[in-house]
Motif scaffolding. Structure first.
Motif, PDB file in Angstrom:
ATOM      1  N   GLU A 100       0.830  -1.206   0.000  1.00  0.00           N
ATOM      2  CA  GLU A 100       0.000   0.000   0.000  1.00  0.00           C
ATOM      3  C   GLU A 100       0.865   1.256   0.000  1.00  0.00           C
ATOM      4  O   GLU A 100       0.560   2.236  -0.691  1.00  0.00           O
ATOM      5  CB  GLU A 100      -0.922   0.013   1.222  1.00  0.00           C
ATOM      6  N   GLN A 152      -6.389  -3.799   3.660  1.00  0.00           N
ATOM      7  CA  GLN A 152      -6.695  -2.813   4.682  1.00  0.00           C
ATOM      8  C   GLN A 152      -7.407  -3.465   5.863  1.00  0.00           C
ATOM      9  O   GLN A 152      -7.204  -3.089   7.009  1.00  0.00           O
ATOM     10  CB  GLN A 152      -7.561  -1.693   4.097  1.00  0.00           C
ATOM     11  N   CYS A 155      -4.931  -4.894   8.170  1.00  0.00           N
ATOM     12  CA  CYS A 155      -4.337  -3.840   9.009  1.00  0.00           C
ATOM     13  C   CYS A 155      -5.256  -3.494  10.174  1.00  0.00           C
ATOM     14  O   CYS A 155      -4.795  -3.302  11.310  1.00  0.00           O
ATOM     15  CB  CYS A 155      -4.061  -2.590   8.170  1.00  0.00           C
TER      16      CYS A 155
END
Length: 361
Positions: A100, A152, A155
């Motif tokens: 990312e 994401q 994360c």
């Protein structure tokens, strides 16, 4: 996809793990197994760090990362790259992925080009373990080529676990020595070793050899492997700017002895080859001031006062140095006494030096 209920269950496992683990190493080893339930990964490393210098004080590294670990050190301390740990500590983003950060172009990272890709890894997730105002460790997860990159959502899942992990890492770092515990100079004295610029051990005295073995035992690594704390301070000393002192320092909580201070100093030999001098010294109260302040929950003002007390300043001198009245100094000292479990300045000094000093036989 993990449900909220499943993630909370994993979080509770991490909390329980913190109550039963006897050492930082065993905690981090078991932690990686639990984290795999939340976010699958192919390899991992969990590192304890000195909150003052952010240098490694020991790592739990899985086998497929161990072989590239020293190369990662070289890039972390010797080159500008993507998602450096120190930058993450001081930013609001405590979890980040390589894919990312490079917007899908991991080749922009020297770490990826030189180390991760040749080792067969496609993506890396980094997390810094921050509790309060300090960082106590790093968590790094890897996925191999052919596997999906970290999302994401991955994360977010890791971020959900970080507060409990960071709190436990902090607790391990702040386990102060028992009251009235002493260590003999012959076992825990000062040692010196010299390394080449390739971090090959060139020479050492017997005390340094004992410290090296204790560090290897702490990390549970073979006798031929250079402990990660030595690699960290040495690599930073080598890569520090030429106009600087070429020094690095780390303070480590040993499991069966005093806190250990390791210092690395860059040397220039007469043949032009760079060498690194490593000193091993039991931590003094002044070395441990930040740890003592955290352990006793001292305020910044109380920490400054304690530093002055350790230096032997009188109440009048403390008041002048901190630009406060003598009455305010006394009020702060009373608060420090209460937190440290003592009743006077003399008892505080005796307590600090008797608890953290080395004794002769």
């Amino acid at each position: 996809m993990k449900t909220i209920r499943q993630l909370n269950h994993i979080k509770q496992q991490i909390i329980r793990l913190g109550t039963v683990s006897e050492s930082s190493h065993s905690y981090r080893t078991s932690l990686l197994s639990i984290l795999r339930q939340a976010v699958p990964f192919d390899a991992a490393c969990c590192t304890h760090v000195d909150p003052q210098t952010l240098l490694s004080t020991g790592a739990v590294t899985e086998d497929n990362v161990e072989s590239i670990h020293h190369h990662l050190f070289q890039i972390e301390y010797g080159e500008d790259d993507i998602n450096p740990y120190e930058q993450m500590v001081h930013s609001k983003v405590h979890v980040a992925t390589l894919y990312e950060a490079t917007e899908g172009q991991p080749d922009l990272s020297a770490r990826y080009q030189k180390v991760l890709s040749p080792a067969g890894f496609e993506d890396e997730l980094r997390a810094v373990l921050v509790h309060g105002d300090a960082c106590w460790g790093y968590l790094t997860l890897y996925r191999k080529s052919g596997q999906p990159v970290f999302s994401q959502e991955d994360c977010v899942r890791i971020a959900l676990m970080l507060p409990e992990i960071a709190a436990r890492m902090r607790a391990f770092s702040l386990e102060l020595p028992e009251r009235n515990q002493t260590w003999l100079e012959e076992d825990y004295g000062s040692g010196i070793a010299v390394l080449s610029d390739q971090l090959v051990l060139l020479s050492s005295n017997p005390t340094a050899d004992r410290w090296l073995e204790k560090l290897r035992s702490l990390e549970k690594i073979d006798h031929h492997i250079l402990p990660r704390p030595i690699r960290a301070v040495s690599t930073q000393a080598i890569n520090s700017p030429s106009e600087s002192s070429g020094m690095a320092k780390s303070c480590i909580r040993m499991s069966d002895g005093p806190y250990l201070v390791i210092r690395a100093s860059r040397l220039h030999a007469y043949d032009g080859q760079t060498q690194i001098a490593i000193s091993f010294e039991p931590a003094r109260p002044a070395d441990m001031l930040p740890i003592i302040a955290e352990a006793y929950d001292l305020t910044k003002r109380e920490q400054h006062l304690l530093e002055g007390v350790i230096r032997g300043l009188s109440t009048k001198e403390l008041a002048a140095e901190l630009h406060i009245s003598a009455y305010t100094v006394q009020d702060h000292l009373k608060s420090i006494f209460a937190k440290a479990g003592v009743s006077s300045r003399r008892e505080l000094i005796w307590h600090l030096h008797s608890r953290y000093s080395i004794s002769e036989k």
